[in-house]
Design a protein around this motif. Structure first.
Motif, PDB file in Angstrom:
ATOM      1  N   LYS A 169       0.774  -1.073  -0.015  1.00  0.00           N
ATOM      2  CA  LYS A 169      -0.032   0.159  -0.155  1.00  0.00           C
ATOM      3  C   LYS A 169       0.889   1.082  -0.086  1.00  0.00           C
ATOM      4  N   PRO A 170       1.974   1.307   0.903  1.00  0.00           N
ATOM      5  CA  PRO A 170       2.671   2.522   0.681  1.00  0.00           C
ATOM      6  C   PRO A 170       3.299   2.902  -0.550  1.00  0.00           C
ATOM      7  N   ALA A 171       3.794   1.853  -1.263  1.00  0.00           N
ATOM      8  CA  ALA A 171       4.468   2.034  -2.610  1.00  0.00           C
ATOM      9  C   ALA A 171       3.407   2.514  -3.685  1.00  0.00           C
ATOM     10  N   ILE A 172       2.092   1.832  -3.451  1.00  0.00           N
ATOM     11  CA  ILE A 172       0.982   2.416  -4.308  1.00  0.00           C
ATOM     12  C   ILE A 172       0.545   3.990  -3.968  1.00  0.00           C
ATOM     13  N   ALA A 173       0.829   4.169  -2.833  1.00  0.00           N
ATOM     14  CA  ALA A 173       0.354   5.715  -2.455  1.00  0.00           C
ATOM     15  C   ALA A 173       1.488   6.448  -3.066  1.00  0.00           C
ATOM     16  N   ALA A 174       2.689   6.274  -2.962  1.00  0.00           N
ATOM     17  CA  ALA A 174       3.712   7.150  -3.557  1.00  0.00           C
ATOM     18  C   ALA A 174       3.631   7.080  -4.960  1.00  0.00           C
ATOM     19  N   LEU A 175       3.368   6.176  -5.518  1.00  0.00           N
ATOM     20  CA  LEU A 175       3.323   6.269  -6.969  1.00  0.00           C
ATOM     21  C   LEU A 175       1.995   7.189  -7.477  1.00  0.00           C
ATOM     22  N   ALA A 176       0.969   7.214  -6.635  1.00  0.00           N
ATOM     23  CA  ALA A 176      -0.101   7.997  -6.818  1.00  0.00           C
ATOM     24  C   ALA A 176       0.244   9.555  -6.658  1.00  0.00           C
ATOM     25  N   GLY A 177       0.952   9.571  -5.671  1.00  0.00           N
ATOM     26  CA  GLY A 177       1.416  10.882  -5.182  1.00  0.00           C
ATOM     27  C   GLY A 177       2.410  11.587  -6.371  1.00  0.00           C
ATOM     28  N   VAL A 178       3.197  10.691  -6.868  1.00  0.00           N
ATOM     29  CA  VAL A 178       3.980  10.895  -7.961  1.00  0.00           C
ATOM     30  C   VAL A 178       3.110  11.557  -8.966  1.00  0.00           C
ATOM     31  N   SER A 179       2.317  10.506  -9.569  1.00  0.00           N
ATOM     32  CA  SER A 179       1.479  10.938 -10.699  1.00  0.00           C
ATOM     33  C   SER A 179       0.508  12.427 -10.372  1.00  0.00           C
ATOM     34  N   GLY A 180       0.093  12.460  -9.223  1.00  0.00           N
ATOM     35  CA  GLY A 180      -0.616  13.754  -8.894  1.00  0.00           C
ATOM     36  C   GLY A 180       0.314  14.996  -9.067  1.00  0.00           C
ATOM     37  N   PHE A 181       1.439  14.795  -8.380  1.00  0.00           N
ATOM     38  CA  PHE A 181       2.462  15.842  -8.454  1.00  0.00           C
ATOM     39  C   PHE A 181       2.969  16.362 -10.077  1.00  0.00           C
ATOM     40  N   ILE A 182       3.001  15.293 -10.677  1.00  0.00           N
ATOM     41  CA  ILE A 182       3.474  15.582 -12.239  1.00  0.00           C
ATOM     42  C   ILE A 182       2.442  16.297 -13.023  1.00  0.00           C
ATOM     43  N   ALA A 183       0.956  15.737 -12.678  1.00  0.00           N
ATOM     44  CA  ALA A 183      -0.069  16.365 -13.303  1.00  0.00           C
ATOM     45  C   ALA A 183      -0.304  17.835 -12.998  1.00  0.00           C
ATOM     46  N   ALA A 184      -0.037  18.144 -11.694  1.00  0.00           N
ATOM     47  CA  ALA A 184      -0.073  19.632 -11.344  1.00  0.00           C
ATOM     48  C   ALA A 184       1.073  20.256 -11.862  1.00  0.00           C
ATOM     49  N   ASN A 185       2.139  19.935 -12.016  1.00  0.00           N
ATOM     50  CA  ASN A 185       3.124  20.611 -12.412  1.00  0.00           C
ATOM     51  C   ASN A 185       2.949  20.606 -14.010  1.00  0.00           C
ATOM     52  N   ILE A 186       2.420  19.779 -14.849  1.00  0.00           N
ATOM     53  CA  ILE A 186       2.123  19.899 -16.271  1.00  0.00           C
ATOM     54  C   ILE A 186       1.126  20.997 -16.242  1.00  0.00           C
ATOM     55  N   GLY A 187       0.194  21.322 -15.447  1.00  0.00           N
ATOM     56  CA  GLY A 187      -0.624  22.485 -15.636  1.00  0.00           C
ATOM     57  C   GLY A 187      -0.156  23.721 -15.432  1.00  0.00           C
TER      58      GLY A 187
END
Length: 325
Positions: A169-187
């Motif tokens: 679960k922590p690895a899944i949460a980290a990958l989800a956080g990375v994806s959200g961080f990247i999406a926000a920065n693309i914006g």
């Protein structure tokens, strides 16, 4: 992105539980996540898409479609070699060739997706197209990604050792956080791309990049080209969504100069450099009957050019008293 980030992403995928699907699962995820960078050893190649970093091996054909089966085959051969030597595998997992191939494909896919995020860009459609793609979502080494991935891996590995439920679960949460961080920065970068046109400059760039800062990730160093002139600026969304904080005076890139156009095909090194460069600038230095033209890339060196990203060629100068070419 740097290879530490690529490795951590592959490792995090494995720690979600995918490493339990087959023997060599962890190795497949990490190695596949780094595999496209094999092109750093091919700078000597005469074929430009291969000689150019982030060319063929980073494309959907070379890096994502063709290379994973090669890696899976090498891992299978290595596994059989270990078995013949009497190796005992502590994991107790069987070898599943199907899952091994799937993990190689998954790991390989993460590489172009990450490299797509910074201004270095990649040739996703190589070799059929030399077009470069970029989203400008991340600095090439992001401490924020390293922190998220490192924390997720540390927690997940501890849970796997304790045999906890849903250990990944922590690895899944980290990958989800990375994806959200990247999406926000693309914006944020999308807003930065619009800033020169929305500012009092009313610029209409034909090429633009917005490089994030490593720590203050919401800031952007913006550089654009308009009618053969390079302009640099600083964008910060906290100062308003439609205005540049500051901008330099435009500087000519000199790429339309006849001497520069002649030098652009003078040596194989220059040809390869310009195949890679997406915002080339040239400095012209006449020396008697010879002219030295130094090419740089404004993404990294600015109009003044840097010693780190440039290449030079010497061409004859058409001047009184000089021999004809």
């Amino acid at each position: 992105m740097d290879n530490l980030t690529h490795s951590l992403v592959g490792w995090a995928l494995a720690e979600t539980g995918l490493k339990r699907r087959t023997r060599k699962g962890l190795a497949a995820c990490i190695l596949a996540a780094n595999m496209p960078d094999i092109d750093v050893f091919f700078g000597w190649a005469p074929w430009t898409p291969l000689a150019t970093h982030r060319g063929f091996t980073h494309g959907l054909v070379g890096g994502v479609l063709l290379m994973p089966p090669l890696l899976a085959g090498l891992l299978l051969l290595f596994d059989r070699w270990q078995i013949r030597r009497g190796a005992v595998f502590k994991s107790g997992l069987p070898m599943n060739a199907g899952w091994l191939l799937a993990l190689c494909y998954l790991g390989a896919l993460t590489h172009p997706l990450l490299d797509l995020q910074n201004v270095y860009a990649i040739q996703l459609l190589s070799p059929s197209s030399g077009r470069w793609f970029h989203t400008d979502g991340l600095f090439i080494i992001s401490p924020w990604l390293l922190a998220m991935l490192g924390t997720g891996l540390w927690l997940a590995r501890g849970r796997w050792k304790r045999r906890a439920r849903r250990a990944g679960k922590p690895a899944i949460a980290a990958l989800a956080g990375v994806s959200g961080f990247i999406a926000a920065n693309i914006g944020i970068s999308a807003l930065a791309w619009q800033a020169p046109g929305n500012s009092p400059l009313h610029a209409k760039p034909d090429r633009i990049f917005a490089s994030p800062e490593p720590l203050l990730f919401w800031r952007r160093d913006v550089i654009w080209r308009e009618r053969g002139a390079i302009t640099q600026g600083r964008y910060d969304p906290l100062h308003g969504l439609t205005a540049l904080v500051e901008a330099s005076q435009p500087v000519a890139d000199n790429m339309a100069d006849p001497l520069v156009r002649s030098a652009a095909t003078a040596t194989p090194e220059v040809v390869k450099f310009l195949a890679w460069s997406q915002m080339p600038v040239a400095r012209i230095a006449p020396q008697g009957c010879q002219t030295t033209v130094t090419f740089g890339d404004a993404r990294y060196s600015g109009p003044a050019l840097s010693r780190n990203f440039n290449v030079s060629a010497t061409v004859p100068t058409l001047a009184p008293g000089c021999p004809a070419r």
